[in-house]
Design a protein around this motif. Structure first.
Motif, short mmCIF file in Angstrom:
data_model
loop_
_atom_site.label_atom_id
_atom_site.label_comp_id
_atom_site.label_asym_id
_atom_site.label_seq_id
_atom_site.Cartn_x
_atom_site.Cartn_y
_atom_site.Cartn_z
N GLY A 134 0.83 -1.21 0.00
CA GLY A 134 0.00 0.00 0.00
C GLY A 134 0.86 1.25 0.00
O GLY A 134 0.58 2.21 -0.73
N PHE A 135 1.91 1.25 0.81
CA PHE A 135 2.84 2.37 0.85
C PHE A 135 3.51 2.54 -0.51
O PHE A 135 3.61 3.65 -1.04
CB PHE A 135 3.90 2.12 1.93
N SER A 179 -4.46 -3.67 6.35
CA SER A 179 -3.02 -3.39 6.33
C SER A 179 -2.65 -2.59 5.08
O SER A 179 -1.82 -1.67 5.15
CB SER A 179 -2.22 -4.69 6.36
N PHE A 180 -3.25 -2.92 3.95
CA PHE A 180 -2.99 -2.17 2.72
C PHE A 180 -3.40 -0.72 2.88
O PHE A 180 -2.66 0.20 2.51
CB PHE A 180 -3.74 -2.81 1.56
N VAL A 181 -4.58 -0.50 3.45
CA VAL A 181 -5.08 0.87 3.67
C VAL A 181 -4.19 1.62 4.64
O VAL A 181 -3.89 2.81 4.45
CB VAL A 181 -6.53 0.83 4.19
N ILE A 182 -3.74 0.95 5.70
CA ILE A 182 -2.85 1.58 6.67
C ILE A 182 -1.54 1.99 6.00
O ILE A 182 -1.04 3.10 6.21
CB ILE A 182 -2.56 0.63 7.86
N GLY A 183 -0.97 1.10 5.19
CA GLY A 183 0.25 1.42 4.48
C GLY A 183 0.08 2.61 3.55
O GLY A 183 0.93 3.52 3.52
N ALA A 187 1.79 6.44 3.97
CA ALA A 187 2.52 7.11 2.88
C ALA A 187 2.01 8.54 2.69
O ALA A 187 2.80 9.47 2.53
CB ALA A 187 2.38 6.31 1.59
N ILE A 188 0.70 8.70 2.71
CA ILE A 188 0.11 10.04 2.58
C ILE A 188 0.58 10.93 3.72
O ILE A 188 0.99 12.08 3.53
CB ILE A 188 -1.42 9.96 2.55
N TYR A 189 0.53 10.39 4.94
CA TYR A 189 0.95 11.17 6.12
C TYR A 189 2.42 11.56 6.00
O TYR A 189 2.78 12.71 6.25
CB TYR A 189 0.74 10.35 7.39
#
Length: 205
Positions: A134-135, A179-183, A187-189
């Motif tokens: 995700g990141f 986990s994908f959404v968290i990653g 990255a956005i943060y």
């Protein structure tokens, strides 16, 4: 971009995962490549809600190092290795560790909510791999990272795992999705908060 940053944390995570997973498999089955029952992994660091309630916080880390199938472990380690080398060179060791820890542990804990006891034990590194994917996908979309090698690493981490998810339950597993959404969110943060602060401080130093 820290193109000369050595991916020490990535290598350390991969080495420790292989060693611990092989060791646990040997303790349970008598073979480093043996299969372990999910219920047996509770005694070796598997993640459970009950464990967290008893403040066994160490399970957030240990659960990511143990696996039911060692072939699955090797695939997860390769996914983390391919993605982690590029991501750690981009954001540094500190944030590589944060991605692995948060995306992996939260996704693993979340996955336990969709399995009845006594099989609701969170294990494996696939959640961390999805977090890194995700990141990495954000890096691709935002053109921070380019190249077919990195894109292939993301595809390698996602497609086979998603295929198994759809084959077994008909949809992406909850822990993988979270986990994908968290990653992606990390990255956005990072690139819209942390990176901007570093850019603002740099001229003054």
């Amino acid at each position: 971009m820290q193109i000369n940053h050595k991916p020490v944390v990535t290598f350390l995570i991969c080495i420790v995962t292989v060693c611990v997973s092989f060791y646990v498999a040997y303790q349970i089955s008598g073979s480093v490549l043996g299969k372990s029952r999910i219920t047996e992994l509770t005694n070796f660091g598997g993640l459970t809600v009950e464990g967290i309630k008893h403040l066994e916080i160490w399970r957030l880390v240990s659960s990511q190092l143990i696996h039911v199938h060692q072939k699955h472990m090797i695939y997860n380690v390769l996914s983390i290795l391919f993605l982690g080398i590029i991501i750690e060179r981009t954001v540094g060791s500190k944030y590589m560790l944060i991605i692995w820890l948060f995306a992996g542990s939260i996704g693993t804990l979340f996955s336990t909510q969709f399995t009845p006891p006594p099989w609701n034990v969170g294990t494996g590194a696939s959640q961390a791999a999805f977090g890194l994917a995700g990141f990495g996908l954000f890096l691709i979309f935002s053109k921070i990272q380019r190249g077919y090698i990195f894109l292939c690493a993301i595809v390698f981490a996602l497609i086979p795992a998603l295929y198994l998810d759809f084959k077994s339950v008909g949809y992406p597993k909850a822990g993988h999705s979270l986990s994908f959404v968290i990653g992606f969110g990390l990255a956005i943060y990072y690139f819209y908060n942390v990176k901007q602060k570093l850019v603002q401080v740099a001229p003054e130093s």
